[in-house]
Design a protein around this motif. Sequence first.
Motif, PDB file in Angstrom:
ATOM      1  N   GLU A  81       1.010  -6.322   2.567  1.00  0.00           N
ATOM      2  CA  GLU A  81       0.284  -6.343   3.902  1.00  0.00           C
ATOM      3  C   GLU A  81       0.382  -8.352   3.799  1.00  0.00           C
ATOM      4  OE1 GLU A  81      -3.047  -5.381   6.353  1.00  0.00           O
ATOM      5  OE2 GLU A  81      -3.584  -5.407   4.085  1.00  0.00           O
TER       6      GLU A  81
ATOM      7  N   PHE B 228       4.538  -0.810   0.755  1.00  0.00           N
ATOM      8  CA  PHE B 228       3.042  -1.649   2.286  1.00  0.00           C
ATOM      9  C   PHE B 228       3.071  -2.771   1.256  1.00  0.00           C
ATOM     10  CE2 PHE B 228       0.487  -2.372   4.747  1.00  0.00           C
ATOM     11  CZ  PHE B 228       0.615  -2.470   6.353  1.00  0.00           C
TER      12      PHE B 228
ATOM     13  N   ARG C  92      -0.155   2.098   6.234  1.00  0.00           N
ATOM     14  CA  ARG C  92      -0.110   2.117   4.744  1.00  0.00           C
ATOM     15  C   ARG C  92       0.522   3.080   4.354  1.00  0.00           C
ATOM     16  NH1 ARG C  92      -1.493  -1.818   1.030  1.00  0.00           N
ATOM     17  NH2 ARG C  92      -2.049  -3.055   2.039  1.00  0.00           N
TER      18      ARG C  92
END
Length: 199
Positions: free
Chosen positions: A128, A126, A118
Amino acid sequence: MSKATNITWHETTVTKQDRRTKNDHGSCVLWFTGLSGSGKSTIANAVSSALYRLGIKEFVLDGDNIRHGLNRDLGFSDDDRKENIRRIGEVAKLFVESGTVVTTAFISPFRADRDQVRILFAESEFIEVYVDCSLEECERRDPKQLYAKARRGEIKEFTGISSPYEAPEQPEITVRSDQLSVPEAVDQILEYLRVKKMI
């Protein structure tokens, strides 16, 4: 192995923002994490296909495929898993620099390793994606018969059985793959990208 020391970062003439402007969309990594059998690869590929149909520059980095080439020298020890994720993070960063929306499908079981990836990216780059599916459902699916082999002791250090999986604490997106269809999961992820003005 000695590390290279006499190296200098070379700035390119064409920037990441130049590429984004030309593409008319943002670039980011959708980092799919979850247990084996949770549906990471299936959903990542479906998202990539949907982006392609929308004219978005996209690419999929899949865990098994990467281990056939770039990471073929790595096993499944904790150290090798960490190195596997480190390398993929660096490759994903290059794709984001190229103006691409890259989807990655890796178990990536350790929270600290995902956090290390990250920090390679700007905050919005980024994303997730936790593909949340119960161990029982993943074992029931067991598309590659890996859980069965792990239960018989034929596979050592198998995530969820003999090696831990650390679920994300604050993922950008949680997909309940035992409750949603693949098209519903894709819609959820695309809506997030639209809200964030990535696409």
